[in-house]
Design an enzyme around this catalytic site. Structure first.
Site, short mmCIF file in Angstrom:
data_model
loop_
_atom_site.label_atom_id
_atom_site.label_comp_id
_atom_site.label_asym_id
_atom_site.label_seq_id
_atom_site.Cartn_x
_atom_site.Cartn_y
_atom_site.Cartn_z
N LYS A 175 0.80 -1.23 0.00
CA LYS A 175 0.00 0.00 0.00
C LYS A 175 0.83 1.28 0.00
O LYS A 175 0.36 2.35 0.38
CB LYS A 175 -1.01 0.04 1.16
CG LYS A 175 -1.83 -1.18 1.37
CD LYS A 175 -2.27 -1.88 0.12
CE LYS A 175 -3.35 -1.16 -0.64
NZ LYS A 175 -3.62 -1.92 -1.91
N THR B 254 2.05 -0.47 -7.18
CA THR B 254 1.46 -0.58 -8.52
C THR B 254 1.82 0.66 -9.35
O THR B 254 2.08 0.57 -10.55
CB THR B 254 -0.08 -0.70 -8.38
OG1 THR B 254 -0.36 -1.58 -7.30
CG2 THR B 254 -0.72 -1.20 -9.64
N TRP C 75 1.14 -7.68 -12.61
CA TRP C 75 1.78 -8.80 -11.92
C TRP C 75 2.53 -9.70 -12.90
O TRP C 75 3.40 -10.46 -12.49
CB TRP C 75 0.77 -9.59 -11.09
CG TRP C 75 -0.43 -10.06 -11.86
CD1 TRP C 75 -1.65 -9.45 -11.95
CD2 TRP C 75 -0.52 -11.23 -12.68
NE1 TRP C 75 -2.48 -10.16 -12.77
CE2 TRP C 75 -1.81 -11.26 -13.23
CE3 TRP C 75 0.38 -12.25 -13.01
CZ2 TRP C 75 -2.24 -12.26 -14.09
CZ3 TRP C 75 -0.05 -13.26 -13.87
CH2 TRP C 75 -1.35 -13.26 -14.40
N HIS D 218 7.67 -7.48 -1.73
CA HIS D 218 7.25 -6.90 -0.46
C HIS D 218 8.11 -7.48 0.68
O HIS D 218 7.81 -7.25 1.85
CB HIS D 218 5.79 -7.24 -0.15
CG HIS D 218 4.78 -6.47 -0.95
ND1 HIS D 218 4.93 -5.15 -1.31
CD2 HIS D 218 3.55 -6.84 -1.41
CE1 HIS D 218 3.85 -4.76 -1.98
NE2 HIS D 218 3.01 -5.75 -2.06
N ARG E 67 5.83 5.19 2.00
CA ARG E 67 4.69 6.12 2.10
C ARG E 67 4.43 6.39 3.58
O ARG E 67 4.69 5.51 4.42
CB ARG E 67 3.46 5.46 1.48
CG ARG E 67 2.23 6.34 1.43
CD ARG E 67 1.05 5.57 0.85
NE ARG E 67 -0.07 6.45 0.57
CZ ARG E 67 -1.26 6.02 0.14
NH1 ARG E 67 -1.47 4.73 -0.08
NH2 ARG E 67 -2.25 6.87 -0.09
N SER F 127 -5.04 2.66 4.03
CA SER F 127 -5.16 1.99 2.74
C SER F 127 -5.16 0.46 2.93
O SER F 127 -5.96 -0.26 2.31
CB SER F 127 -3.98 2.42 1.85
OG SER F 127 -4.02 1.78 0.61
N SER G 206 -5.99 8.92 -12.47
CA SER G 206 -7.22 8.66 -13.24
C SER G 206 -6.97 7.67 -14.36
O SER G 206 -7.78 6.78 -14.61
CB SER G 206 -7.81 9.97 -13.77
OG SER G 206 -6.92 10.55 -14.67
N ARG H 100 -8.22 3.34 -4.82
CA ARG H 100 -9.23 3.82 -3.88
C ARG H 100 -9.34 5.35 -3.92
O ARG H 100 -10.29 5.90 -4.44
CB ARG H 100 -8.86 3.31 -2.48
CG ARG H 100 -9.97 3.30 -1.46
CD ARG H 100 -9.41 2.78 -0.15
NE ARG H 100 -8.29 3.56 0.32
CZ ARG H 100 -8.37 4.61 1.15
NH1 ARG H 100 -9.53 4.97 1.62
NH2 ARG H 100 -7.28 5.28 1.50
P1 A3P Z 1 -5.20 4.38 -1.39
O1 A3P Z 1 -5.79 3.12 -0.87
O2 A3P Z 1 -4.80 5.33 -0.29
O3 A3P Z 1 -6.04 5.05 -2.42
P2 A3P Z 1 0.02 -0.54 -3.60
O4 A3P Z 1 0.09 -0.54 -5.08
O5 A3P Z 1 1.38 -0.52 -2.93
O6 A3P Z 1 -0.87 -1.61 -3.08
O7 A3P Z 1 -0.61 0.86 -3.15
C1 A3P Z 1 -1.96 1.16 -3.41
C2 A3P Z 1 -2.18 2.61 -3.07
O8 A3P Z 1 -1.53 3.45 -4.06
C3 A3P Z 1 -3.66 2.97 -3.09
O9 A3P Z 1 -3.80 4.01 -2.12
C4 A3P Z 1 -3.81 3.50 -4.51
O10 A3P Z 1 -4.95 4.31 -4.71
C5 A3P Z 1 -2.53 4.30 -4.64
N1 A3P Z 1 -2.17 4.59 -6.04
C6 A3P Z 1 -2.03 3.71 -7.06
N2 A3P Z 1 -1.74 4.36 -8.20
C7 A3P Z 1 -1.68 5.68 -7.89
C8 A3P Z 1 -1.42 6.86 -8.66
N3 A3P Z 1 -1.20 6.83 -9.98
N4 A3P Z 1 -1.45 8.06 -8.01
C9 A3P Z 1 -1.69 8.12 -6.68
N5 A3P Z 1 -1.94 7.03 -5.91
C10 A3P Z 1 -1.93 5.83 -6.51
#
Ligand code: A3P
Length: 288
Positions: free
Chosen positions: A45, A49, A73, A100, A122, A130, A223, A250
Protein backbone atom coordinates in the site's frame (compact mmCIF):
# COMPACT_ATOMS: atom_id res chain seq x y z
CA UNK A 1 -15.04 -23.03 -1.63
CA UNK A 2 -11.84 -23.35 0.43
CA UNK A 3 -10.95 -20.33 2.56
CA UNK A 4 -8.55 -17.98 0.84
CA UNK A 5 -7.35 -16.11 3.90
CA UNK A 6 -4.93 -18.76 5.12
CA UNK A 7 -1.48 -17.55 6.14
CA UNK A 8 1.95 -18.91 5.37
CA UNK A 9 4.42 -18.11 8.13
CA UNK A 10 7.98 -17.66 6.97
CA UNK A 11 10.82 -16.34 9.13
CA UNK A 12 8.22 -15.27 11.72
CA UNK A 13 6.29 -13.14 9.20
CA UNK A 14 2.78 -13.96 7.96
CA UNK A 15 2.22 -13.97 4.22
CA UNK A 16 -1.08 -14.57 2.43
CA UNK A 17 -1.09 -18.33 1.83
CA UNK A 18 -3.24 -17.92 -1.26
CA UNK A 19 -0.30 -16.47 -3.20
CA UNK A 20 2.74 -17.64 -1.22
CA UNK A 21 4.16 -21.03 -0.40
CA UNK A 22 7.29 -22.03 1.51
CA UNK A 23 8.78 -22.92 -1.88
CA UNK A 24 7.93 -19.59 -3.47
CA UNK A 25 9.33 -17.67 -0.48
CA UNK A 26 12.50 -19.75 -0.56
CA UNK A 27 12.75 -19.18 -4.30
CA UNK A 28 12.91 -15.42 -3.60
CA UNK A 29 15.51 -15.88 -0.87
CA UNK A 30 17.83 -17.70 -3.23
CA UNK A 31 17.01 -15.67 -6.31
CA UNK A 32 19.83 -15.05 -8.77
CA UNK A 33 19.60 -11.36 -9.50
CA UNK A 34 21.09 -10.15 -12.76
CA UNK A 35 22.83 -6.80 -13.06
CA UNK A 36 20.24 -5.53 -15.52
CA UNK A 37 17.28 -6.33 -13.24
CA UNK A 38 15.17 -3.54 -11.77
CA UNK A 39 13.74 -4.42 -8.36
CA UNK A 40 10.80 -2.48 -6.91
CA UNK A 41 10.69 -2.98 -3.15
CA UNK A 42 7.81 -1.74 -1.03
CA UNK A 43 5.73 -2.39 2.02
CA UNK A 44 2.14 -3.04 0.79
CA UNK A 45 0.00 0.00 0.00
CA UNK A 46 2.96 2.31 -0.46
CA UNK A 47 2.68 2.90 -4.20
CA UNK A 48 3.86 -0.46 -5.56
CA UNK A 49 1.46 -0.58 -8.52
CA UNK A 50 2.21 3.03 -9.33
CA UNK A 51 5.95 2.32 -9.45
CA UNK A 52 5.37 -0.82 -11.54
CA UNK A 53 3.54 1.40 -14.04
CA UNK A 54 6.21 4.10 -13.98
CA UNK A 55 9.08 1.66 -14.51
CA UNK A 56 7.18 -0.12 -17.31
CA UNK A 57 6.56 3.21 -19.03
CA UNK A 58 10.14 4.38 -18.58
CA UNK A 59 11.53 1.12 -19.99
CA UNK A 60 9.16 1.48 -22.95
CA UNK A 61 9.95 5.16 -23.47
CA UNK A 62 6.40 6.28 -22.75
CA UNK A 63 4.74 3.77 -25.07
CA UNK A 64 1.70 2.47 -23.10
CA UNK A 65 1.22 -0.68 -25.23
CA UNK A 66 2.62 -3.05 -22.60
CA UNK A 67 0.94 -1.23 -19.71
CA UNK A 68 -2.40 -1.56 -21.45
CA UNK A 69 -2.15 -5.17 -22.54
CA UNK A 70 -0.24 -7.06 -19.84
CA UNK A 71 -1.27 -7.11 -16.17
CA UNK A 72 1.18 -5.51 -13.74
CA UNK A 73 1.78 -8.80 -11.92
CA UNK A 74 2.90 -10.42 -15.19
CA UNK A 75 5.23 -7.65 -16.36
CA UNK A 76 6.66 -6.86 -12.90
CA UNK A 77 6.10 -10.13 -10.98
CA UNK A 78 6.39 -10.40 -7.22
CA UNK A 79 9.48 -12.48 -6.62
CA UNK A 80 8.02 -14.26 -3.62
CA UNK A 81 4.63 -15.20 -5.08
CA UNK A 82 3.96 -18.70 -6.30
CA UNK A 83 3.69 -17.90 -10.01
CA UNK A 84 6.87 -15.85 -10.37
CA UNK A 85 9.29 -18.64 -11.31
CA UNK A 86 7.09 -19.52 -14.32
CA UNK A 87 6.69 -15.90 -15.40
CA UNK A 88 10.38 -15.17 -15.03
CA UNK A 89 11.42 -18.24 -17.00
CA UNK A 90 9.39 -16.86 -19.88
CA UNK A 91 10.82 -13.33 -19.56
CA UNK A 92 13.61 -12.30 -21.87
CA UNK A 93 15.90 -9.31 -21.53
CA UNK A 94 15.49 -6.69 -18.84
CA UNK A 95 13.34 -7.83 -15.95
CA UNK A 96 11.22 -5.73 -13.62
CA UNK A 97 10.79 -7.53 -10.30
CA UNK A 98 8.62 -6.55 -7.39
CA UNK A 99 8.95 -7.55 -3.77
CA UNK A 100 7.25 -6.90 -0.46
CA UNK A 101 9.91 -8.88 1.41
CA UNK A 102 11.84 -7.12 4.16
CA UNK A 103 15.47 -6.36 3.34
CA UNK A 104 16.95 -8.91 5.72
CA UNK A 105 15.31 -11.77 3.80
CA UNK A 106 16.77 -10.63 0.48
CA UNK A 107 20.12 -9.37 1.82
CA UNK A 108 22.13 -12.40 0.87
CA UNK A 109 20.56 -12.77 -2.61
CA UNK A 110 21.23 -9.08 -3.30
CA UNK A 111 24.76 -9.10 -1.92
CA UNK A 112 27.21 -8.05 -4.61
CA UNK A 113 24.44 -7.59 -7.17
CA UNK A 114 24.34 -4.52 -9.37
CA UNK A 115 20.58 -4.86 -9.90
CA UNK A 116 18.87 -1.49 -9.62
CA UNK A 117 16.64 -1.27 -6.57
CA UNK A 118 13.87 1.31 -6.17
CA UNK A 119 12.43 1.50 -2.68
CA UNK A 120 9.15 3.36 -2.31
CA UNK A 121 7.94 4.39 1.15
CA UNK A 122 4.69 6.12 2.10
CA UNK A 123 3.67 7.83 5.31
CA UNK A 124 2.47 4.99 7.52
CA UNK A 125 -0.78 6.60 8.63
CA UNK A 126 -1.97 6.56 5.02
CA UNK A 127 -0.50 3.07 4.58
CA UNK A 128 -2.49 1.80 7.59
CA UNK A 129 -5.77 3.24 6.27
CA UNK A 130 -5.16 1.99 2.74
CA UNK A 131 -4.19 -1.45 4.07
CA UNK A 132 -7.30 -1.61 6.25
CA UNK A 133 -9.54 -0.97 3.23
CA UNK A 134 -7.53 -3.45 1.18
CA UNK A 135 -8.20 -6.12 3.81
CA UNK A 136 -11.91 -5.60 3.24
CA UNK A 137 -11.78 -6.24 -0.49
CA UNK A 138 -8.86 -8.70 -0.81
CA UNK A 139 -10.30 -12.03 0.20
CA UNK A 140 -6.84 -13.57 0.67
CA UNK A 141 -6.31 -11.31 3.68
CA UNK A 142 -8.14 -11.77 6.97
CA UNK A 143 -11.42 -9.82 7.13
CA UNK A 144 -10.68 -6.91 9.47
CA UNK A 145 -12.90 -5.96 12.38
CA UNK A 146 -12.68 -2.34 13.48
CA UNK A 147 -9.98 0.06 12.31
CA UNK A 148 -8.95 0.32 15.96
CA UNK A 149 -8.14 -3.38 16.09
CA UNK A 150 -6.42 -3.30 12.71
CA UNK A 151 -4.28 -0.35 13.76
CA UNK A 152 -3.10 -2.25 16.85
CA UNK A 153 -1.99 -5.16 14.66
CA UNK A 154 -0.34 -2.77 12.21
CA UNK A 155 1.60 -1.04 14.97
CA UNK A 156 2.73 -4.30 16.52
CA UNK A 157 3.70 -5.70 13.12
CA UNK A 158 1.44 -8.73 13.22
CA UNK A 159 -0.29 -7.95 9.91
CA UNK A 160 0.62 -9.72 6.66
CA UNK A 161 4.16 -8.89 5.46
CA UNK A 162 5.16 -7.91 9.00
CA UNK A 163 6.13 -4.63 10.57
CA UNK A 164 6.07 -1.44 8.52
CA UNK A 165 8.79 -0.07 10.82
CA UNK A 166 11.15 -3.01 10.26
CA UNK A 167 10.50 -2.90 6.53
CA UNK A 168 11.25 0.78 6.07
CA UNK A 169 14.20 0.84 8.46
CA UNK A 170 15.64 -2.33 6.97
CA UNK A 171 15.59 -1.16 3.37
CA UNK A 172 16.55 2.46 3.95
CA UNK A 173 19.56 1.55 6.07
CA UNK A 174 21.11 -0.02 2.96
CA UNK A 175 22.34 3.18 1.31
CA UNK A 176 26.02 2.51 0.70
CA UNK A 177 25.56 -1.26 1.08
CA UNK A 178 23.55 -1.94 -2.05
CA UNK A 179 25.32 -0.83 -5.21
CA UNK A 180 22.37 0.82 -6.93
CA UNK A 181 19.46 2.00 -4.87
CA UNK A 182 16.98 4.83 -5.25
CA UNK A 183 14.75 5.85 -2.36
CA UNK A 184 11.63 7.75 -3.17
CA UNK A 185 8.42 8.43 -1.31
CA UNK A 186 4.82 8.18 -2.45
CA UNK A 187 4.43 11.79 -1.36
CA UNK A 188 7.35 12.99 -3.53
CA UNK A 189 5.79 11.21 -6.49
CA UNK A 190 2.41 12.72 -5.74
CA UNK A 191 3.71 16.26 -5.33
CA UNK A 192 6.06 16.24 -8.30
CA UNK A 193 5.37 13.37 -10.65
CA UNK A 194 7.41 14.90 -13.45
CA UNK A 195 10.48 15.47 -11.25
CA UNK A 196 10.09 11.96 -9.82
CA UNK A 197 9.77 10.45 -13.28
CA UNK A 198 12.91 12.28 -14.37
CA UNK A 199 14.78 11.02 -11.30
CA UNK A 200 13.60 7.45 -11.83
CA UNK A 201 14.31 7.44 -15.55
CA UNK A 202 17.81 8.80 -15.11
CA UNK A 203 18.46 6.27 -12.32
CA UNK A 204 17.38 3.55 -14.76
CA UNK A 205 19.66 5.08 -17.40
CA UNK A 206 16.68 5.62 -19.71
CA UNK A 207 16.20 9.40 -19.46
CA UNK A 208 12.93 10.37 -21.13
CA UNK A 209 12.61 13.30 -23.46
CA UNK A 210 9.72 15.28 -24.94
CA UNK A 211 6.70 13.12 -25.68
CA UNK A 212 8.22 10.09 -23.99
CA UNK A 213 7.95 12.00 -20.73
CA UNK A 214 4.54 13.58 -21.34
CA UNK A 215 3.06 10.24 -22.43
CA UNK A 216 4.50 8.49 -19.38
CA UNK A 217 3.10 11.16 -17.08
CA UNK A 218 -0.33 10.88 -18.61
CA UNK A 219 -0.48 7.10 -18.40
CA UNK A 220 0.58 6.83 -14.79
CA UNK A 221 -1.78 9.47 -13.44
CA UNK A 222 -4.28 8.21 -10.87
CA UNK A 223 -7.22 8.66 -13.24
CA UNK A 224 -5.54 6.86 -16.09
CA UNK A 225 -4.46 3.97 -13.86
CA UNK A 226 -7.93 3.76 -12.30
CA UNK A 227 -9.31 3.14 -15.81
CA UNK A 228 -6.61 0.67 -16.83
CA UNK A 229 -7.84 -2.89 -16.28
CA UNK A 230 -4.22 -4.10 -16.36
CA UNK A 231 -3.46 -2.32 -13.08
CA UNK A 232 -6.78 -1.71 -11.32
CA UNK A 233 -7.28 -5.41 -10.49
CA UNK A 234 -10.83 -5.47 -11.86
CA UNK A 235 -9.90 -8.56 -13.92
CA UNK A 236 -9.30 -10.57 -10.76
CA UNK A 237 -12.28 -12.81 -9.88
CA UNK A 238 -14.66 -11.42 -7.27
CA UNK A 239 -13.89 -14.35 -4.94
CA UNK A 240 -10.30 -13.06 -4.71
CA UNK A 241 -10.81 -9.29 -4.86
CA UNK A 242 -14.31 -8.06 -4.26
CA UNK A 243 -14.66 -4.64 -5.85
CA UNK A 244 -18.11 -4.23 -4.33
CA UNK A 245 -16.26 -3.89 -0.99
CA UNK A 246 -13.91 -1.17 -2.23
CA UNK A 247 -11.69 -0.30 -5.14
CA UNK A 248 -8.00 -1.11 -5.43
CA UNK A 249 -7.43 2.38 -6.87
CA UNK A 250 -9.23 3.82 -3.88
CA UNK A 251 -8.39 7.51 -3.34
CA UNK A 252 -4.73 7.99 -4.18
CA UNK A 253 -4.17 11.02 -1.98
CA UNK A 254 -1.94 12.26 0.83
CA UNK A 255 -3.47 12.64 4.29
CA UNK A 256 -6.60 10.51 3.95
CA UNK A 257 -5.79 9.11 7.41
CA UNK A 258 -7.31 12.31 8.86
CA UNK A 259 -10.73 10.97 7.85
CA UNK A 260 -10.25 7.75 9.82
CA UNK A 261 -7.95 8.24 12.81
CA UNK A 262 -9.48 9.39 16.09
CA UNK A 263 -7.51 11.71 18.40
CA UNK A 264 -6.79 8.72 20.63
CA UNK A 265 -5.48 6.67 17.72
CA UNK A 266 -3.28 9.58 16.61
CA UNK A 267 -1.79 9.73 20.13
CA UNK A 268 -1.07 5.99 20.23
CA UNK A 269 0.33 5.99 16.72
CA UNK A 270 2.62 8.97 17.37
CA UNK A 271 4.00 7.38 20.54
CA UNK A 272 4.83 4.11 18.80
CA UNK A 273 6.21 5.96 15.78
CA UNK A 274 8.55 8.14 17.88
CA UNK A 275 9.86 5.11 19.73
CA UNK A 276 10.31 2.93 16.64
CA UNK A 277 11.83 5.65 14.46
CA UNK A 278 14.01 7.34 17.09
CA UNK A 279 17.27 6.41 15.35
CA UNK A 280 15.95 6.67 11.81
CA UNK A 281 16.57 9.93 9.92
CA UNK A 282 13.61 9.45 7.55
CA UNK A 283 10.88 12.06 7.53
CA UNK A 284 7.46 11.88 5.91
CA UNK A 285 4.94 14.34 4.65
CA UNK A 286 1.78 13.46 6.58
CA UNK A 287 -0.69 15.79 4.90
CA UNK A 288 -0.84 18.62 2.42
P1 A3P B 1 -5.20 4.38 -1.39
O1 A3P B 1 -5.79 3.12 -0.87
O2 A3P B 1 -4.80 5.33 -0.29
O3 A3P B 1 -6.04 5.05 -2.42
P2 A3P B 1 0.02 -0.54 -3.60
O4 A3P B 1 0.09 -0.54 -5.08
O5 A3P B 1 1.38 -0.52 -2.93
O6 A3P B 1 -0.87 -1.61 -3.08
O7 A3P B 1 -0.61 0.86 -3.15
C1 A3P B 1 -1.96 1.16 -3.41
C2 A3P B 1 -2.18 2.61 -3.07
O8 A3P B 1 -1.53 3.45 -4.06
C3 A3P B 1 -3.66 2.97 -3.09
O9 A3P B 1 -3.80 4.01 -2.12
C4 A3P B 1 -3.81 3.50 -4.51
O10 A3P B 1 -4.95 4.31 -4.71
C5 A3P B 1 -2.53 4.30 -4.64
N1 A3P B 1 -2.17 4.59 -6.04
C6 A3P B 1 -2.03 3.71 -7.06
N2 A3P B 1 -1.74 4.36 -8.20
C7 A3P B 1 -1.68 5.68 -7.89
C8 A3P B 1 -1.42 6.86 -8.66
N3 A3P B 1 -1.20 6.83 -9.98
N4 A3P B 1 -1.45 8.06 -8.01
C9 A3P B 1 -1.69 8.12 -6.68
N5 A3P B 1 -1.94 7.03 -5.91
C10 A3P B 1 -1.93 5.83 -6.51
Amino acid sequence: MARLDVTETFHHISFPGHIHTQDSLNYALHFQFQDRDTVIATYPKSGTTWMQEIVTLVKNRGDPQLSKTVPNWARAPWLEQHYSAKVLEATQGHRILTTHLPYNLLASALQGSKAKVIYVARNPKDVAVSYYHFHKMAKFLPEPNSFDEFLDSFLEGSVSYGSWFDHVKGWTSQAGVLANVLYISYEEMWLDLQGSMERISSFLQCPLVGEELTNSLRHCSFSSMSDNAMVNYTQIPKEIMDHSKGKFMRKGIIGDWRNTFTEKQIGIFDTVYSYQMKDCPLTFMWEL
